[in-house]
Scaffold this active site. Structure first.
Site, PDB file in Angstrom:
ATOM      1  N   GLY A  14       0.815  -1.208   0.000  1.00  0.00           N
ATOM      2  CA  GLY A  14       0.000   0.000   0.000  1.00  0.00           C
ATOM      3  C   GLY A  14       0.849   1.259   0.000  1.00  0.00           C
ATOM      4  N   ASP A 159      -1.442  12.540  14.451  1.00  0.00           N
ATOM      5  CA  ASP A 159      -2.258  13.632  14.993  1.00  0.00           C
ATOM      6  C   ASP A 159      -1.404  14.534  15.888  1.00  0.00           C
ATOM      7  OD1 ASP A 159      -4.717  12.339  13.908  1.00  0.00           O
ATOM      8  OD2 ASP A 159      -4.193  10.822  15.392  1.00  0.00           O
ATOM      9  N   HIS A 187      -8.312   7.856  17.476  1.00  0.00           N
ATOM     10  CA  HIS A 187      -7.783   8.388  16.222  1.00  0.00           C
ATOM     11  C   HIS A 187      -8.952   8.519  15.245  1.00  0.00           C
ATOM     12  CE1 HIS A 187      -5.570   9.128  12.606  1.00  0.00           C
ATOM     13  NE2 HIS A 187      -6.148   8.084  12.047  1.00  0.00           N
TER      14      HIS A 187
HETATM   15  P1  NAI Z   1      -3.616   1.371   0.885  1.00  0.00           P
HETATM   16  O1  NAI Z   1      -4.984   0.984   0.464  1.00  0.00           O
HETATM   17  O2  NAI Z   1      -2.717   2.085  -0.061  1.00  0.00           O
HETATM   18  O3  NAI Z   1      -2.831   0.072   1.355  1.00  0.00           O
HETATM   19  C1  NAI Z   1      -3.384  -0.885   2.201  1.00  0.00           C
HETATM   20  C2  NAI Z   1      -2.747  -2.218   1.867  1.00  0.00           C
HETATM   21  O4  NAI Z   1      -3.169  -3.169   2.838  1.00  0.00           O
HETATM   22  C3  NAI Z   1      -3.161  -2.763   0.492  1.00  0.00           C
HETATM   23  O5  NAI Z   1      -1.997  -3.060  -0.262  1.00  0.00           O
HETATM   24  C4  NAI Z   1      -3.936  -4.020   0.844  1.00  0.00           C
HETATM   25  O6  NAI Z   1      -3.766  -5.060  -0.119  1.00  0.00           O
HETATM   26  C5  NAI Z   1      -3.327  -4.391   2.179  1.00  0.00           C
HETATM   27  N1  NAI Z   1      -4.160  -5.291   2.989  1.00  0.00           N
HETATM   28  C6  NAI Z   1      -5.501  -5.329   3.105  1.00  0.00           C
HETATM   29  N2  NAI Z   1      -5.886  -6.330   3.901  1.00  0.00           N
HETATM   30  C7  NAI Z   1      -4.761  -6.943   4.325  1.00  0.00           C
HETATM   31  C8  NAI Z   1      -4.509  -8.060   5.144  1.00  0.00           C
HETATM   32  N3  NAI Z   1      -5.511  -8.755   5.697  1.00  0.00           N
HETATM   33  N4  NAI Z   1      -3.225  -8.408   5.370  1.00  0.00           N
HETATM   34  C9  NAI Z   1      -2.214  -7.742   4.803  1.00  0.00           C
HETATM   35  N5  NAI Z   1      -2.395  -6.679   3.987  1.00  0.00           N
HETATM   36  C10 NAI Z   1      -3.650  -6.292   3.753  1.00  0.00           C
HETATM   37  O7  NAI Z   1      -3.806   2.181   2.243  1.00  0.00           O
HETATM   38  P2  NAI Z   1      -2.771   3.162   2.968  1.00  0.00           P
HETATM   39  O8  NAI Z   1      -2.947   4.526   2.437  1.00  0.00           O
HETATM   40  O9  NAI Z   1      -1.428   2.545   2.955  1.00  0.00           O
HETATM   41  O10 NAI Z   1      -3.378   3.172   4.449  1.00  0.00           O
HETATM   42  C11 NAI Z   1      -3.380   1.999   5.235  1.00  0.00           C
HETATM   43  C12 NAI Z   1      -4.247   2.195   6.467  1.00  0.00           C
HETATM   44  O11 NAI Z   1      -3.714   3.203   7.311  1.00  0.00           O
HETATM   45  C13 NAI Z   1      -5.684   2.645   6.165  1.00  0.00           C
HETATM   46  O12 NAI Z   1      -6.557   1.904   7.021  1.00  0.00           O
HETATM   47  C14 NAI Z   1      -5.693   4.095   6.568  1.00  0.00           C
HETATM   48  O13 NAI Z   1      -6.977   4.534   6.935  1.00  0.00           O
HETATM   49  C15 NAI Z   1      -4.757   4.057   7.748  1.00  0.00           C
HETATM   50  N6  NAI Z   1      -4.180   5.337   8.157  1.00  0.00           N
HETATM   51  C16 NAI Z   1      -4.011   5.563   9.497  1.00  0.00           C
HETATM   52  C17 NAI Z   1      -3.448   6.717   9.966  1.00  0.00           C
HETATM   53  C18 NAI Z   1      -3.269   6.952  11.431  1.00  0.00           C
HETATM   54  O14 NAI Z   1      -2.883   8.080  11.781  1.00  0.00           O
HETATM   55  N7  NAI Z   1      -3.515   6.015  12.328  1.00  0.00           N
HETATM   56  C19 NAI Z   1      -3.017   7.762   9.027  1.00  0.00           C
HETATM   57  C20 NAI Z   1      -3.198   7.436   7.646  1.00  0.00           C
HETATM   58  C21 NAI Z   1      -3.770   6.256   7.224  1.00  0.00           C
END
Ligand code: NAI
Length: 328
Positions: A14, A159, A187
């Site tokens: 991701g 945050d 969050h």
């Molecule tokens: P993305 O959609 O680009 O990547 C997510 C990846 O996780 C994808 O490659 C997908 O195939 C993979 N994935 C899905 N289910 C899986 C599983 N069971 N096992 C292993 N891999 C799996 O998303 P991005 O932008 O990388 O964000 C990831 C997460 O982080 C999202 O839930 C987003 O909301 C969260 N996030 C949290 C933040 C925080 O401050 N806590 C800040 C920004 C994003």
């Protein structure tokens, strides 16, 4: 020596994964003397993309990178893990209710918690980034009964960093002058960024701002809704800043927070500040000897109390919802 630390990263293909993995490989997660073996977990459809990233990691010729392996099975991916960064999650799609979202993520974080319980290293430390991060962390933690609950954390460091940057900008000072910022609660948009104990160059930050209306009507919503602002401006959600915050969280957890300062992390509540025990909620924390400790004794006025309570109430609702769904 051949000693290295096993770091498992989920969602490795991701956008956060892409930014995160190169920071880890360069030594920024644990420190410049620690060799790292990366264990990447993806869903089967994304394994090939993760393998592509693994090729690029090889091309970085990072002296501290001892190896990269890609898996589609949680049991293998978490085997021997010392640090686990749970980034992969099920995003909310159109028409999805909150219950559906929690259920879909339960299907991810329950087996991952079980896999961590079954095979992670004794000193395993878990950071959940994937949303809804606090409740996903709670689900994983409840399915890892043999791991100390305190080893499961969720990320509010982004945050926290956003709040530090916004306050520094308002006061016209470098970010390094800001200390003792706090994010409380979930969050989510209900989080409470608290500047009443924060300091600018050692002086109280709220007094330095001296503008309660700016704090209530601009600062707090700006920080809480910054994720939406990034999507609006960038056309994609925060990725490199989220990866950077994950690096900060784990680095501080392992190496300790600086003297005279604290940070924010969502950790299992011990009942401090009226947050029900067992909830994974953000607090002001220091890290000493590899353990997070909640900063005690802060005075909470009515303004802060109402906002902390509202965010904690949302966490309790999420916990009740995943209980109803049989996920914990
Ligand atoms: P993305 O959609 O680009 O990547 C997510 C990846 O996780 C994808 O490659 C997908 O195939 C993979 N994935 C899905 N289910 C899986 C599983 N069971 N096992 C292993 N891999 C799996 O998303 P991005 O932008 O990388 O964000 C990831 C997460 O982080 C999202 O839930 C987003 O909301 C969260 N996030 C949290 C933040 C925080 O401050 N806590 C800040 C920004 C994003």
């Amino acid at each position: 020596s051949d000693s290295s630390v096993n770091v498992t990263v989920t969602g490795a293909a991701g956008q956060i994964g892409y930014a995160l993995l190169f920071r880890i490989a360069s030594g920024q997660l644990l420190g410049a003397n620690t060799r790292v073996k990366l264990r990447l977990l993806e869903i089967p459809q994304a394994v090939r993309a993760a393998e592509g990233t693994a090729l690029e990691l090889e091309d970085g010729a990072f002296p501290l990178l001892a190896g990269v392996d890609v898996f589609d099975d949680p049991k293998t991916a978490f085997s021997g893990a010392n640090v686990a960064l749970l980034v992969g999650a099920r995003p909310r799609t159109k028409g999805m209710e909150r219950g559906d979202l929690l259920e879909a993520n339960g299907g991810i974080f329950k087996p991952q918690g079980e896999a961590i319980n079954a095979g992670a290293a004794e000193d395993i430390r878990v950071l959940v980034v994937g949303n809804p991060a606090n409740t996903n962390a709670l689900i994983a933690q409840r399915h890892a009964p043999d791991v100390p609950a305190e080893r499961f954390t969720a990320m509010t460091r982004l945050d926290h960093n956003r709040a530090v940057a916004q306050l520094a900008r308002r006061l016209g000072v470098p970010v390094a002058e800001i200390s003792k910022m706090t994010i409380w609660g979930n969050h989510s948009a209900s989080q409470y960024p608290d500047v009443f104990h924060a300091e600018v160059s050692g002086k109280n930050a709220a007094e330095a701002v001296n503008d309660q209306q700016w704090l209530a009507d601009e600062f707090i919503p700006r920080v809480a809704k910054r994720g939406a602002e990034i999507i609006e401006v960038r056309g994609a959600s925060s990725a490199a800043s989220a990866a950077s915050a994950a690096i900060d969280h784990v680095y501080d957890w392992v190496n300790g927070t600086p003297e005279g300062d604290w940070t924010s992390a969502a950790i299992v509540s011990d009942g401090s500040y009226g947050v029900p025990a067992g909830l994974i909620s953000s607090f002001p924390v220091v890290s000493r000897g590899g353990r997070w400790e909640i900063v005690q004794g802060l005075e909470i006025d009515e303004f802060s109390r109402a906002r902390i309570d509202a965010s904690v109430a949302e966490l309790e609702e999420e916990r009740a919802a995943v209980e109803r769904l049989g996920l914990i």
